[in-house]
Scaffold this motif. Structure first.
Motif, PDB file in Angstrom:
ATOM      1  N   ALA A 588       1.770   6.400  -7.741  1.00 44.44           N
ATOM      2  CA  ALA A 588       1.091   4.904  -7.286  1.00 44.44           C
ATOM      3  C   ALA A 588       0.256   4.612  -8.556  1.00 44.44           C
ATOM      4  CB  ALA A 588       0.388   4.691  -6.347  1.00 44.44           C
ATOM      5  N   HIS A 606       0.005   4.808   2.748  1.00 45.35           N
ATOM      6  CA  HIS A 606       0.576   3.426   2.668  1.00 45.35           C
ATOM      7  C   HIS A 606      -0.518   2.466   3.471  1.00 45.35           C
ATOM      8  CE1 HIS A 606       3.191   0.392   4.604  1.00 45.35           C
ATOM      9  NE2 HIS A 606       3.945   0.572   3.239  1.00 45.35           N
ATOM     10  N   LEU A 609      -2.634   1.655   0.254  1.00 44.46           N
ATOM     11  CA  LEU A 609      -1.862   1.192  -0.804  1.00 44.46           C
ATOM     12  C   LEU A 609      -1.153  -0.009  -0.578  1.00 44.46           C
ATOM     13  CD1 LEU A 609      -1.265   4.739  -2.894  1.00 44.46           C
ATOM     14  CD2 LEU A 609      -3.479   3.042  -3.112  1.00 44.46           C
ATOM     15  N   ASN A 611       2.237  -0.019  -0.973  1.00 41.15           N
ATOM     16  CA  ASN A 611       3.149  -0.025  -2.196  1.00 41.15           C
ATOM     17  C   ASN A 611       4.329   0.303  -1.853  1.00 41.15           C
ATOM     18  OD1 ASN A 611       2.084   2.725  -1.801  1.00 41.15           O
ATOM     19  ND2 ASN A 611       2.454   3.085  -4.093  1.00 41.15           N
ATOM     20  N   CYS A 640       4.919  -4.150  -4.960  1.00 41.27           N
ATOM     21  CA  CYS A 640       4.540  -2.891  -4.288  1.00 41.27           C
ATOM     22  C   CYS A 640       3.941  -2.162  -5.488  1.00 41.27           C
ATOM     23  CB  CYS A 640       5.685  -2.189  -3.890  1.00 41.27           C
ATOM     24  SG  CYS A 640       6.528  -2.761  -2.496  1.00 41.27           S
ATOM     25  N   GLY A 644      -0.189  -1.240  -5.426  1.00 36.72           N
ATOM     26  CA  GLY A 644      -0.585   0.190  -5.723  1.00 36.72           C
ATOM     27  C   GLY A 644      -1.443   0.370  -6.811  1.00 36.72           C
ATOM     28  N   ILE A 648      -5.532   1.669  -5.794  1.00 36.46           N
ATOM     29  CA  ILE A 648      -5.382   3.163  -6.120  1.00 36.46           C
ATOM     30  C   ILE A 648      -6.853   3.758  -6.353  1.00 36.46           C
ATOM     31  CG2 ILE A 648      -5.342   3.022  -8.489  1.00 36.46           C
ATOM     32  CD1 ILE A 648      -3.685   5.446  -6.383  1.00 36.46           C
TER      33      ILE A 648
END
Length: 1050
Positions: A588, A606, A609, A611, A640, A644, A648
């Motif tokens: 990511a 998930h 994030l 993503n 996505c 991310g 992050i």
């Protein structure tokens, strides 16, 4: 199929015992292939499903046989082997179901008993709300905290006044700061990278003075010389904003402690017998470093030692070591399990390939589980990466129950007594990641596209190594980065890719499966997975579409991520279960959307994030559909990717360390009590406080002379009430002496004796060698004879004062007095006495007015951590009653187990056993107590006729370590005399840096029965080949054994 009816019947047998095949598969095989071939079915479905390499070889040999009759015979024999495997698997499943049912009943019974003890039902607050609990560790509360750079700066300024010393422990694998050989073997993997980066990050945090990462020193020709270097500094990573503010001068270091085989690199399963040796070496380093840091911080030659704020064990072996160090140094402990033994045991049993005995022999799994249980007993905090690890893995342990943990936590918040019960706090702190070396996210794709027209630098070599596999390298790349292990589910990924034509047309597949030179040189499991992948590539004709390079360096991994991001690809983790999923975070950070298993850590990743997509790893179709969706839908891919990159930062190392340090600073400080008392006392206090908050710890042992009293609790309490003035005087004098202060002003001339160095230290500190007699005999007569034999062997050294003796036993101090008198021995023949299996420590008294013994109160403060007190006592009495009731049908109405009040002390509950054979094993009693959150050490002693329950951090060997910490006694110059067997704590006396003399023929008659209490063999605890252990025949000269240890001269 004529003549092959056995094949059909055999298939039915396999399906009947629960082989996990989709019900639609046989019909699909018939419909898609147009015919059903049993041999092909066996190979592709049954044999592959069981991952039996030897069966696959058998089938290959069978089909190559020219003789039809021989071929059919070979196939039939092979098929029955498969059927037997399936049958064994079903039997394992039935046993597992029974075990789980029994465990549920034990848990429910334990909760009921706890509720009865606490005299109230679960309140709504104590029940806890799972949703609210999750949100406490979840996104909303975390985002508000982490997204604020100002908050981080404020927190950093608050910590700058601290001078923390932190100790991390990770024992197995090859650990170094740069060029880590990740994937070199199963022990050198993600954990190695995690602990190194954690140590490096903590060393750069404000308020942290030094971080030591302790590991094993390996000086073997099989590995690089760098693993034999005693110390390695971890250079902090450059930081754009925080390097100046957050850095500290001392920083982080890898410290390698020598233990185990000196010239050999061994797997983690073989490290268990050497843990005690590591503990002693690490303890010496920590004490030395604490003194050095104290001088650096305070200076002037009078700096107070900077004791570790916490000791953090990683994995079961390091957790076991950290628990022992925590007890020896009186320091809070933290645990990170990484991979848990009970979870692995259940997974292996479900596979049905190995019995529990075979699993234990291969993986030392029961020793590992006991190490994890001990770690739970001692830990203040357990750090996990995901909620799944708490709810599905840690709850398998006797020492942790999520429901009970919430109840106890609620009571603590309300300042309500927990009746001696304790549960470690499970804290979810996802691993961090270094982002400073990553190309800025906003420019990744644009810069990469620009480089094609205006190249400013050459492409990384690993790009060409991967691209050479592809016939069309411009297609998006689906990237999987995992070792070739069945758990990683790579073959399902290849099948999903091969059977989905649209996906094959749109994308390439890159499989980075570790490093290899040749398939034949790989382990059987890894080679089997790789061969399966190669066969699937051939089956689906995926040449030019799948890459599987043989080699890559750790430094190539970022470039691999960049290549996948440049191609607008997807990262996939299809593992059956993924404990966390650090590669998902790494991907990511480089702008790669993800498709990941829905089992384990990826769920939490998930959630933060957002993503990518989660899939069922067993569902091949959903796997291909998720990949196709992300590759084909460019808007979804871009969304996505953006999510991310935006979120992050929540997995950065500074945020991880901030949460980590905030938890540590909230711990109740623990360190050797005499340090704070030495610092606080100025010599004017006539009655310093006891480390135990009062004189409560010595209600049974106030009288130091044993001139007729039995030591009964009741009579002792009466004497206490009638002579409080005398008590206060004795307490003040003994405590001052115990702290090493000159108390002559308070005691007159009682301590002014030249033989005790002006009353300042006990005699045990002045000895060149210390001999510890820890013999466990059936009878008093044999023990006395062996004791005299040892004393006489070193009469010369005793006379000149170079050798001192310690008597270590399960007896109470009053029993020791009777023992010495019956054998014509004097208390002055010994410098110290370890009593009640290690819960009490006495020294020979300095003055005849005080009696023969002086108790070390600081030792009580050292070991009283998590002592259950009255709550533990009530539970033990209830347990004894249940044992007596179960045997009530016998003709003899005599009680089997009874509490021996006259033998018990404040830190040892002693039970007399009339029929040792009728008493449950010690591990069963430990299990009962752990289920009820009572942390203690159970010892069956005196030939099984006595049970001593003492604090979890107390033991006979821990008392010896205390003497090292308290008085600086060199463990390498300590000799422990033991028999060939003994009490159930016998195993702890044979390991470590001290020397051991095993007197052959010395044992208790019930030794075999006692040591079946252990769920693992003795060789999993001690090294029988150690140079520190010598054997002395019963009729031989003990002095000869001491010469072998190079301790005495002629």
């Amino acid at each position: 199929m004529a003549g092959n009816d056995w094949v059909n019947s055999y298939l039915e047998a396999i399906l009947d015992v629960g082989q996990p095949l989709d019900d639609a598969r046989p019909s699909l095989l018939l419909r898609e292939r147009g015919r059903f071939t049993p041999s092909r079915y066996f190979v592709e479905e049954v044999i592959t499903g069981y991952d039996e390499t030897d069966l696959h070889k058998s089938w290959t040999k069978a089909v190559a046989t020219r003789s039809t009759q021989e071929r059919n015979t070979r196939l039939e024999n092979m098929c029955w082997r498969i059927w037997n495997l399936a049958r064994q698997k079903k039997q394992h499943e039935e046993k597992e179901a029974q075990r789980l049912a029994k465990r549920r009943l034990e848990r429910e019974r334990g909760r009921r008993e706890i509720t009865d003890d606490m005299s109230e039902e679960f309140s709504e607050g104590e029940k806890g709300d799972i949703v609210s609990d999750v949100s406490t560790h979840g996104i909303k509360s975390r985002l508000a905290r982490i997204n604020s750079a100002e908050s981080m700066e404020i927190w950093a300024n608050q910590q700058k006044g601290n001078k923390l010393y932190l100790v991390l422990i990770s024992l197995h694998g090859l650990i170094r700061g740069e060029n880590m050989e990740l994937g070199r073997d199963s022990d050198t993997g993600g954990q190695v990278k995690y602990v190194v980066e954690l140590a490096r990050a903590l060393g750069s945090m404000p308020g942290v003075y030094r971080v030591d990462l302790l590991t094993r020193q390996v000086s073997s020709p099989d590995v690089d010389y760098s693993y034999g270097e005693p110390t390695e500094m971890l250079t902090p990573r450059d930081s754009e904003d925080l390097s100046d503010e957050m850095g500290e001068s001392s920083g982080a270091y890898i410290v390698r402690i020598p233990f185990g085989p000196k010239d050999k690199y061994i797997p983690k399963e073989l490290l268990w017998p050497h843990i005690a040796e590591f503990v002693d070496g690490a303890m010496s380093h920590i004490i030395q470093m604490s003194n050095v840091l104290g001088e650096q911080v305070v200076g002037g030659g009078s700096g107070k030692p900077i004791w570790p704020s916490a000791i953090h064990g990683h994995y079961a072996d390091a957790g076991d070591a950290a628990a022992l160090l925590s007890g020896a140094l009186n320091v809070p402990m933290i645990l990170t399990g990484h991979s848990l033994g009970r979870d692995k045991l259940e997974q292996l049993l479900k596979q049905g390939r190995l019995s529990k005995e075979e699993i234990n022999s291969t993986y030392k799994i029961m020793r590992r589980i006991e190490g994890e249980e001990l770690s739970l007993d001692v830990s203040e905090m357990v750090i996990t990466s995901t909620r799944q690890e708490i709810d599905e893995q840690w709850r398998l342990y006797d020492g942790f129950d999520p429901i009970l943990e919430r109840k106890l936590r609620a009571r603590i918040k309300r300042n309500v007594s927990c009746y001696g019960r304790f549960m470690p706090r499970m804290v979810k702190i996802p691993p961090g990641m270094e982002f400073n070396h990553i190309v800025p996210h906003d420019g990744d794709m644009e810069d990469a596209d620009g480089n094609e027209e205006h190249p400013t630098s050459r492409d990384p070599p690993i790009w060409a190594e991967i691209m050479r596999f592809f016939s069309n390298s411009r297609k998006p790349m689906i990237l999987a980065l995992a070792r070739p292990d069945p758990k990683k589910n790579i073959t399902t990924l290849v099948k999903a890719f091969g059977e989905c034509r649209p996906l094959r047309e749109l994308a390439n597949l890159a499989l980075i499966m570790g490093n290899r030179d040749g398939i034949d040189e790989m382990s059987s499991t890894s080679s089997s997975v790789l061969l399966s992948v190669l066969k699937l590539v051939d089956k689906y004709d995926l040449y030019g579409q799948v890459a599987y390079p043989k080699h890559h360096k750790q430094s190539d991994v970022p470039d691999i991520y960049r290549l996948a991001a440049k191609s607008k690809g997807v990262f996939i983790n299809p593992a059956f279960i993924e404990p966390f999923g650090l590669t998902l975070i790494e991907a990511a950070a480089y702008g790669l959307p993800m498709v990941a298993t829905k089992n384990g850590g990826p769920v939490d990743i998930h959630r933060i994030l957002d993503n990518g997509l989660l899939v069922d790893p067993h569902d091949q179709q959903s796997l291909s559909e998720a990949l196709l969706k992300l590759v084909a839908d460019k808007h979804l891919w871009a969304k996505c990717r953006q999510n991310g990159l935006k979120n992050i930062h929540q997995f950065s190392w500074p945020e991880h360390c901030k949460t980590y340090l905030s938890r540590i600073t909230s711990f109740k400080p623990r360190h050797p009590q005499w340090q704070s008392d030495d610092d606080d006392d100025d010599g004017d206090n006539s009655e310093p406080e006891s480390p135990g908050d009062s004189f409560r710890d010595i209600s049974l042992n106030l009288r130091f002379s044993f001139d007729g009293g039995s030591g009964n609790d009741g009579s002792m309490n009466q004497e206490v009430s009638s002579s409080m003035d005398r008590k206060s005087k004795i307490e003040a004098a003994v405590l001052n002496w115990s702290k090493g202060k000159d108390s002559s002003r308070k005691m007159g001339s009682s301590l002014e004796r030249s033989e005790v160095s002006s009353g300042k230290f006990p005699a045990v500190r002045r000895r060149k060698f210390i001999f510890v007699i820890a013999l466990d005999f059936d009878g008093e007569k044999d023990t006395l004879a062996a004791t005299r034999r040892i004393l006489e062997a070193v009469e010369k050294e005793r006379a000149d004062g170079s050798v001192g003796f310690i008597l270590s036993t399960s007896l109470k101090i009053s029993e020791i007095t009777s023992f010495l008198e019956s054998g014509g021995l004097s208390p002055n023949d010994f410098d110290a006495f370890v009593c009640n299996s290690g819960s009490d420590l006495y020294y020979t008294s300095l003055s005849s007015e005080d009696g023969p013994f002086v108790v070390d109160f600081y030792y009580h403060s050292h070991v009283e951590y998590r002592w259950g007190g009255e709550g533990l006592r009530k539970t033990l009495i209830r347990w004894a009653s249940s044992v007596n009731e179960k045997r009530s049908g016998d003709d003899d109405d005599e009680q089997i187990v009874t509490l021996a009040e006259h033998l018990s002390t404040d830190y040892c509950y002693t039970f007399a056993v009339k029929k040792p054979a009728a008493v449950p094993l010690v591990r069963e009693l430990k299990k009962v107590l752990r289920i009820q959150a009572l942390r203690c050490h159970v010892v069956y002693s005196q030939n099984g006729t006595r049970i001593n329950v003492i604090p979890v951090l107390a033991s006979r060997v821990q008392a010896l370590r205390y003497l090292f910490v308290r008085w600086g006694i060199d463990l390498a110059k300590m000799v422990v005399f033991v028999g060939e067997s003994g009490d159930t704590d016998y195993e702890g006396l044979l390991g470590g840096l001290h020397k051991s003399v095993v007197l052959e023929g010395v044992s208790c008659s019930a030794s075999n029965a006692l040591h079946t209490n252990r769920s693992y063999p003795l060789t999993d605890v001690i090294s029988l080949e150690s140079n520190n252990v010598v054997h002395a025949p019963l009729d031989s000269d003990v002095r000869e054994a001491l010469k072998k240890l190079e301790l005495l001269e002629d």
